[in-house]
Design a protein around this motif. Structure first.
Motif, PDB file in Angstrom:
ATOM      1  N   GLU A  21      -4.919   2.167 -12.184  1.00 18.44           N
ATOM      2  CA  GLU A  21      -4.969   2.642 -10.800  1.00 18.44           C
ATOM      3  C   GLU A  21      -3.623   2.554 -10.076  1.00 18.44           C
ATOM      4  O   GLU A  21      -3.560   2.739  -8.862  1.00 18.44           O
ATOM      5  CB  GLU A  21      -6.024   1.852 -10.028  1.00 18.44           C
ATOM      6  CG  GLU A  21      -7.431   2.090 -10.540  1.00 18.44           C
ATOM      7  CD  GLU A  21      -8.465   1.161  -9.938  1.00 18.44           C
ATOM      8  OE1 GLU A  21      -8.106   0.341  -9.056  1.00 18.44           O
ATOM      9  OE2 GLU A  21      -9.629   1.245 -10.354  1.00 18.44           O
ATOM     10  N   HIS A  22      -2.565   2.264 -10.813  1.00 17.15           N
ATOM     11  CA  HIS A  22      -1.215   2.209 -10.238  1.00 17.15           C
ATOM     12  C   HIS A  22      -1.112   1.200  -9.089  1.00 17.15           C
ATOM     13  O   HIS A  22      -0.452   1.471  -8.085  1.00 17.15           O
ATOM     14  CB  HIS A  22      -0.752   3.582  -9.745  1.00 17.15           C
ATOM     15  CG  HIS A  22      -0.766   4.641 -10.797  1.00 17.15           C
ATOM     16  ND1 HIS A  22       0.263   4.809 -11.677  1.00 17.15           N
ATOM     17  CD2 HIS A  22      -1.699   5.581 -11.126  1.00 17.15           C
ATOM     18  CE1 HIS A  22      -0.009   5.811 -12.499  1.00 17.15           C
ATOM     19  NE2 HIS A  22      -1.202   6.285 -12.185  1.00 17.15           N
ATOM     20  N   LYS A  23      -1.760   0.050  -9.256  1.00 22.25           N
ATOM     21  CA  LYS A  23      -1.648  -0.990  -8.221  1.00 22.25           C
ATOM     22  C   LYS A  23      -0.188  -1.399  -8.110  1.00 22.25           C
ATOM     23  O   LYS A  23       0.593  -1.262  -9.068  1.00 22.25           O
ATOM     24  CB  LYS A  23      -2.500  -2.210  -8.576  1.00 22.25           C
ATOM     25  CG  LYS A  23      -3.972  -1.935  -8.656  1.00 22.25           C
ATOM     26  CD  LYS A  23      -4.608  -1.922  -7.305  1.00 22.25           C
ATOM     27  CE  LYS A  23      -6.113  -1.765  -7.475  1.00 22.25           C
ATOM     28  NZ  LYS A  23      -6.830  -1.772  -6.253  1.00 22.25           N
ATOM     29  N   ASP A  24       0.206  -1.912  -6.957  1.00 21.56           N
ATOM     30  CA  ASP A  24       1.610  -2.272  -6.777  1.00 21.56           C
ATOM     31  C   ASP A  24       1.980  -3.467  -7.658  1.00 21.56           C
ATOM     32  O   ASP A  24       1.131  -4.241  -8.096  1.00 21.56           O
ATOM     33  CB  ASP A  24       1.953  -2.511  -5.308  1.00 21.56           C
ATOM     34  CG  ASP A  24       1.238  -3.698  -4.704  1.00 21.56           C
ATOM     35  OD1 ASP A  24       1.354  -4.811  -5.234  1.00 21.56           O
ATOM     36  OD2 ASP A  24       0.577  -3.505  -3.668  1.00 21.56           O
ATOM     37  N   LEU A  25       3.269  -3.558  -7.919  1.00 21.15           N
ATOM     38  CA  LEU A  25       3.782  -4.571  -8.833  1.00 21.15           C
ATOM     39  C   LEU A  25       3.449  -5.984  -8.366  1.00 21.15           C
ATOM     40  O   LEU A  25       3.115  -6.847  -9.180  1.00 21.15           O
ATOM     41  CB  LEU A  25       5.297  -4.404  -9.019  1.00 21.15           C
ATOM     42  CG  LEU A  25       5.969  -5.358  -9.982  1.00 21.15           C
ATOM     43  CD1 LEU A  25       5.312  -5.335 -11.359  1.00 21.15           C
ATOM     44  CD2 LEU A  25       7.445  -5.025 -10.091  1.00 21.15           C
ATOM     45  N   GLU A  26       3.508  -6.213  -7.089  1.00 21.39           N
ATOM     46  CA  GLU A  26       3.188  -7.544  -6.559  1.00 21.39           C
ATOM     47  C   GLU A  26       1.763  -7.954  -6.945  1.00 21.39           C
ATOM     48  O   GLU A  26       1.517  -9.083  -7.341  1.00 21.39           O
ATOM     49  CB  GLU A  26       3.354  -7.551  -5.039  1.00 21.39           C
ATOM     50  CG  GLU A  26       3.166  -8.911  -4.416  1.00 21.39           C
ATOM     51  CD  GLU A  26       3.440  -8.895  -2.921  1.00 21.39           C
ATOM     52  OE1 GLU A  26       2.724  -9.617  -2.214  1.00 21.39           O
ATOM     53  OE2 GLU A  26       4.346  -8.181  -2.480  1.00 21.39           O
ATOM     54  N   TYR A  27       0.840  -7.010  -6.863  1.00 21.39           N
ATOM     55  CA  TYR A  27      -0.545  -7.302  -7.237  1.00 21.39           C
ATOM     56  C   TYR A  27      -0.646  -7.597  -8.736  1.00 21.39           C
ATOM     57  O   TYR A  27      -1.282  -8.569  -9.145  1.00 21.39           O
ATOM     58  CB  TYR A  27      -1.481  -6.151  -6.852  1.00 21.39           C
ATOM     59  CG  TYR A  27      -2.891  -6.434  -7.271  1.00 21.39           C
ATOM     60  CD1 TYR A  27      -3.682  -7.318  -6.537  1.00 21.39           C
ATOM     61  CD2 TYR A  27      -3.431  -5.866  -8.424  1.00 21.39           C
ATOM     62  CE1 TYR A  27      -4.977  -7.615  -6.932  1.00 21.39           C
ATOM     63  CE2 TYR A  27      -4.714  -6.160  -8.828  1.00 21.39           C
ATOM     64  CZ  TYR A  27      -5.484  -7.036  -8.085  1.00 21.39           C
ATOM     65  OH  TYR A  27      -6.761  -7.347  -8.501  1.00 21.39           O
ATOM     66  N   ILE A  28      -0.029  -6.752  -9.549  1.00 18.74           N
ATOM     67  CA  ILE A  28      -0.085  -6.966 -11.006  1.00 18.74           C
ATOM     68  C   ILE A  28       0.509  -8.322 -11.363  1.00 18.74           C
ATOM     69  O   ILE A  28      -0.071  -9.073 -12.154  1.00 18.74           O
ATOM     70  CB  ILE A  28       0.604  -5.812 -11.759  1.00 18.74           C
ATOM     71  CG1 ILE A  28      -0.240  -4.533 -11.605  1.00 18.74           C
ATOM     72  CG2 ILE A  28       0.821  -6.162 -13.227  1.00 18.74           C
ATOM     73  CD1 ILE A  28       0.386  -3.285 -12.135  1.00 18.74           C
ATOM     74  N   LEU A  29       1.633  -8.665 -10.766  1.00 22.63           N
ATOM     75  CA  LEU A  29       2.257  -9.966 -11.060  1.00 22.63           C
ATOM     76  C   LEU A  29       1.375 -11.123 -10.602  1.00 22.63           C
ATOM     77  O   LEU A  29       1.396 -12.194 -11.207  1.00 22.63           O
ATOM     78  CB  LEU A  29       3.635 -10.043 -10.418  1.00 22.63           C
ATOM     79  CG  LEU A  29       4.677  -9.085 -10.996  1.00 22.63           C
ATOM     80  CD1 LEU A  29       5.969  -9.151 -10.187  1.00 22.63           C
ATOM     81  CD2 LEU A  29       4.938  -9.359 -12.469  1.00 22.63           C
ATOM     82  N   SER A  30       0.558 -10.915  -9.577  1.00 22.28           N
ATOM     83  CA  SER A  30      -0.341 -11.976  -9.104  1.00 22.28           C
ATOM     84  C   SER A  30      -1.440 -12.281 -10.115  1.00 22.28           C
ATOM     85  O   SER A  30      -2.101 -13.318 -10.017  1.00 22.28           O
ATOM     86  CB  SER A  30      -0.971 -11.586  -7.758  1.00 22.28           C
ATOM     87  OG  SER A  30      -2.014 -10.640  -7.933  1.00 22.28           O
ATOM     88  N   LEU A  31      -1.629 -11.416 -11.094  1.00 23.69           N
ATOM     89  CA  LEU A  31      -2.646 -11.624 -12.118  1.00 23.69           C
ATOM     90  C   LEU A  31      -2.138 -12.511 -13.259  1.00 23.69           C
ATOM     91  O   LEU A  31      -2.914 -12.885 -14.143  1.00 23.69           O
ATOM     92  CB  LEU A  31      -3.132 -10.282 -12.661  1.00 23.69           C
ATOM     93  CG  LEU A  31      -3.739  -9.347 -11.608  1.00 23.69           C
ATOM     94  CD1 LEU A  31      -4.072  -8.004 -12.227  1.00 23.69           C
ATOM     95  CD2 LEU A  31      -4.953  -9.976 -10.950  1.00 23.69           C
TER      96      LEU A  31
END
Length: 146
Positions: A21-31
């Protein structure tokens, strides 16, 4: 209480959907885990693409991996299926499928790929491994318009 198979599936599905879903990088890194050593590796020969065959370790390098990937390749219609969870090992493997485009040449290819995600007890990603069609990426990258 230890995570269940369903917990692992949900964590893996959340990670995969963030990518699709092309979530922003900050969100992906939070995982990714902040309490364990973390890494990303996309297997393949680095001569084929600059993000292949190199292990990106720790948050700053993982961020560099995702930024490098986004600067070179786009994706669309990515779907995930066939999740397989190993609760004892805290790993999930999943099959992905989608269309990818090398940005500088505008050449696209369709590929099926796999992820293996290792999780910590908080269901954060510790190790993210990718097996994809590195040959197709290379051919799209070197396309000279013929």
């Amino acid at each position: 209480m230890s995570p269940t198979r369903k917990d692992l599936f949900n964590a893996a599905e959340n990670f995969c959907q963030a990518f699709a879903e092309h979530k922003d990088l900050e969100y992906i890194l939070s995982l990714f885990s902040v309490t364990h050593a973390t890494s990303v590796i996309e297997y393949g020969d680095p001569i084929l693409a600059p993000f292949l065959g190199k292990e990106f370790i720790r948050p700053r390098k993982i961020q560099e991996y995702f930024e490098l990937l986004a600067s070179l390749v786009s994706h669309e219609n990515v779907k995930f299926s066939e999740y397989f969870a190993d609760v004892e090992a805290m790993k999930v493997s999943v099959k992905g499928d989608g269309k990818f485009t090398w940005l500088s040449t505008k050449q696209s290819w369709h590929e099926t790929f796999t992820y293996t995600l290792d999780f910590d007890d908080e269901l954060k990603v510790v190790k993210y491994q990718v097996w994809a069609d590195s040959g197709a990426a290379y051919l799209a990258r070197i396309d000279n318009g013929k």
